[in-house]
Design a protein around this motif. Structure first.
Motif, PDB file in Angstrom:
ATOM      1  N   VAL A  72       0.871  -1.212   0.026  1.00  0.00           N
ATOM      2  CA  VAL A  72       0.074   0.069  -0.019  1.00  0.00           C
ATOM      3  C   VAL A  72       1.019   1.364   0.012  1.00  0.00           C
ATOM      4  CG1 VAL A  72      -1.831   1.199   1.238  1.00  0.00           C
ATOM      5  CG2 VAL A  72      -1.969  -1.287   1.279  1.00  0.00           C
ATOM      6  N   TYR A  73       0.773   2.143  -1.039  1.00  0.00           N
ATOM      7  CA  TYR A  73       1.354   3.270  -0.951  1.00  0.00           C
ATOM      8  C   TYR A  73       0.403   4.334  -0.543  1.00  0.00           C
ATOM      9  CZ  TYR A  73       4.626   0.467  -3.909  1.00  0.00           C
ATOM     10  OH  TYR A  73       5.219  -0.572  -4.400  1.00  0.00           O
ATOM     11  N   GLU A  74       0.916   5.800  -0.767  1.00  0.00           N
ATOM     12  CA  GLU A  74       0.174   6.709  -0.219  1.00  0.00           C
ATOM     13  C   GLU A  74      -1.189   6.951  -1.040  1.00  0.00           C
ATOM     14  OE1 GLU A  74       0.447  11.586   0.243  1.00  0.00           O
ATOM     15  OE2 GLU A  74       2.528  10.349   0.476  1.00  0.00           O
ATOM     16  N   ASN A  75      -1.087   6.790  -2.526  1.00  0.00           N
ATOM     17  CA  ASN A  75      -2.367   7.159  -3.290  1.00  0.00           C
ATOM     18  C   ASN A  75      -2.521   5.648  -4.029  1.00  0.00           C
ATOM     19  OD1 ASN A  75      -2.783   9.809  -2.605  1.00  0.00           O
ATOM     20  ND2 ASN A  75      -0.935  10.632  -3.525  1.00  0.00           N
ATOM     21  N   SER A  76      -1.794   4.799  -4.117  1.00  0.00           N
ATOM     22  CA  SER A  76      -2.053   3.594  -4.926  1.00  0.00           C
ATOM     23  C   SER A  76      -1.723   2.325  -4.192  1.00  0.00           C
ATOM     24  CB  SER A  76      -1.145   3.770  -6.141  1.00  0.00           C
ATOM     25  OG  SER A  76       0.482   4.119  -5.804  1.00  0.00           O
ATOM     26  N   VAL A  77      -1.848   1.343  -4.812  1.00  0.00           N
ATOM     27  CA  VAL A  77      -1.612  -0.124  -4.203  1.00  0.00           C
ATOM     28  C   VAL A  77      -0.858  -0.980  -5.340  1.00  0.00           C
ATOM     29  CG1 VAL A  77      -3.375  -0.122  -2.591  1.00  0.00           C
ATOM     30  CG2 VAL A  77      -3.935  -1.011  -4.787  1.00  0.00           C
ATOM     31  N   LEU A  78       0.054  -1.773  -4.807  1.00  0.00           N
ATOM     32  CA  LEU A  78       0.551  -2.732  -5.785  1.00  0.00           C
ATOM     33  C   LEU A  78      -0.208  -4.150  -5.731  1.00  0.00           C
ATOM     34  CD1 LEU A  78       2.762  -3.824  -7.665  1.00  0.00           C
ATOM     35  CD2 LEU A  78       3.848  -4.437  -5.362  1.00  0.00           C
ATOM     36  N   ILE A  79      -1.156  -4.433  -6.828  1.00  0.00           N
ATOM     37  CA  ILE A  79      -1.766  -5.725  -6.734  1.00  0.00           C
ATOM     38  C   ILE A  79      -1.178  -6.904  -7.544  1.00  0.00           C
ATOM     39  CG2 ILE A  79      -3.965  -6.756  -7.771  1.00  0.00           C
ATOM     40  CD1 ILE A  79      -5.299  -3.802  -7.775  1.00  0.00           C
ATOM     41  N   HIS A  80      -1.157  -8.063  -6.924  1.00  0.00           N
ATOM     42  CA  HIS A  80      -0.643  -9.259  -7.403  1.00  0.00           C
ATOM     43  C   HIS A  80      -1.794  -9.838  -8.240  1.00  0.00           C
ATOM     44  CE1 HIS A  80       0.742 -13.626  -6.868  1.00  0.00           C
ATOM     45  NE2 HIS A  80       1.051 -13.149  -8.094  1.00  0.00           N
ATOM     46  N   ILE A  81      -1.565  -9.762  -9.356  1.00  0.00           N
ATOM     47  CA  ILE A  81      -2.842 -10.084 -10.316  1.00  0.00           C
ATOM     48  C   ILE A  81      -3.085 -11.759 -10.066  1.00  0.00           C
ATOM     49  CG2 ILE A  81      -3.912 -10.003 -12.666  1.00  0.00           C
ATOM     50  CD1 ILE A  81      -2.299  -7.562 -13.103  1.00  0.00           C
ATOM     51  N   LEU A  82      -4.279 -12.067  -9.899  1.00  0.00           N
ATOM     52  CA  LEU A  82      -4.352 -13.436  -9.778  1.00  0.00           C
ATOM     53  C   LEU A  82      -5.478 -14.111 -10.887  1.00  0.00           C
ATOM     54  CD1 LEU A  82      -4.726 -13.612  -5.934  1.00  0.00           C
ATOM     55  CD2 LEU A  82      -2.702 -14.390  -7.502  1.00  0.00           C
ATOM     56  N   ARG A  83      -6.543 -13.123 -11.156  1.00  0.00           N
ATOM     57  CA  ARG A  83      -7.661 -13.580 -12.098  1.00  0.00           C
ATOM     58  C   ARG A  83      -7.658 -12.347 -13.378  1.00  0.00           C
ATOM     59  NH1 ARG A  83     -13.012 -15.104  -9.864  1.00  0.00           N
ATOM     60  NH2 ARG A  83     -12.981 -16.386 -11.705  1.00  0.00           N
ATOM     61  N   TYR A  84      -7.613 -12.744 -14.329  1.00  0.00           N
ATOM     62  CA  TYR A  84      -7.721 -11.633 -15.544  1.00  0.00           C
ATOM     63  C   TYR A  84      -8.247 -12.460 -16.962  1.00  0.00           C
ATOM     64  CZ  TYR A  84      -3.534 -14.238 -16.494  1.00  0.00           C
ATOM     65  OH  TYR A  84      -2.486 -15.418 -16.879  1.00  0.00           O
ATOM     66  N   ASN A  85      -8.503 -11.636 -17.835  1.00  0.00           N
ATOM     67  CA  ASN A  85      -9.300 -12.115 -19.103  1.00  0.00           C
ATOM     68  C   ASN A  85      -7.989 -12.836 -19.954  1.00  0.00           C
ATOM     69  OD1 ASN A  85     -10.169 -11.604 -21.982  1.00  0.00           O
ATOM     70  ND2 ASN A  85     -11.947 -11.748 -20.910  1.00  0.00           N
TER      71      ASN A  85
END
Length: 71
Positions: free
Chosen positions: A29-42
Motif C-alpha cells: 500500500v502506497y500513499e495514493n495507490s496499491v500494488l496488486i498481485h494479479i490472480l484473475r484476468y481475461n
C-alpha cells in the motif's frame, strides 16, 4: 474512503494497455495507490500480465474490494 490493507482481495479497473478489469491481492500500500498481485484476468490480457510479472500499480480509488468466490 476505506483504507486498503495488505492481503485484501480487490478488483482493479482496466487502464493503459489492459483490455479488461482484473482481480488480485494487495501486496503493498502506497500513499495514493496499491500494488496488486494479479490472480484473475481475461485471457486477452495474458501476454501483458506476463510482461508485468503478474503485478500492477493502481490508484486506490480504482481498486474495489471484492469477496473471493469459493471454487
Amino acid at each position: 474512503m476505506a483504507e486498503h490493507k495488505i492481503g485484501e482481495y480487490v478488483k482493479g479497473k482496466k487502464y493503459g494497455s489492459f483490455e479488461h478489469d482484473f482481480e488480485g491481492e494487495i501486496e503493498k500500500v502506497y500513499e495514493n495507490s496499491v500494488l496488486i498481485h494479479i490472480l484473475r484476468y481475461n485471457d486477452e490480457d495474458r501476454i501483458l500480465v506476463g510482461e508485468l510479472n503478474n503485478r500492477a500499480i493502481v490508484r486506490k480509488g480504482d481498486a474495489k474490494a471484492v469477496k473471493v468466490k469459493a471454487e
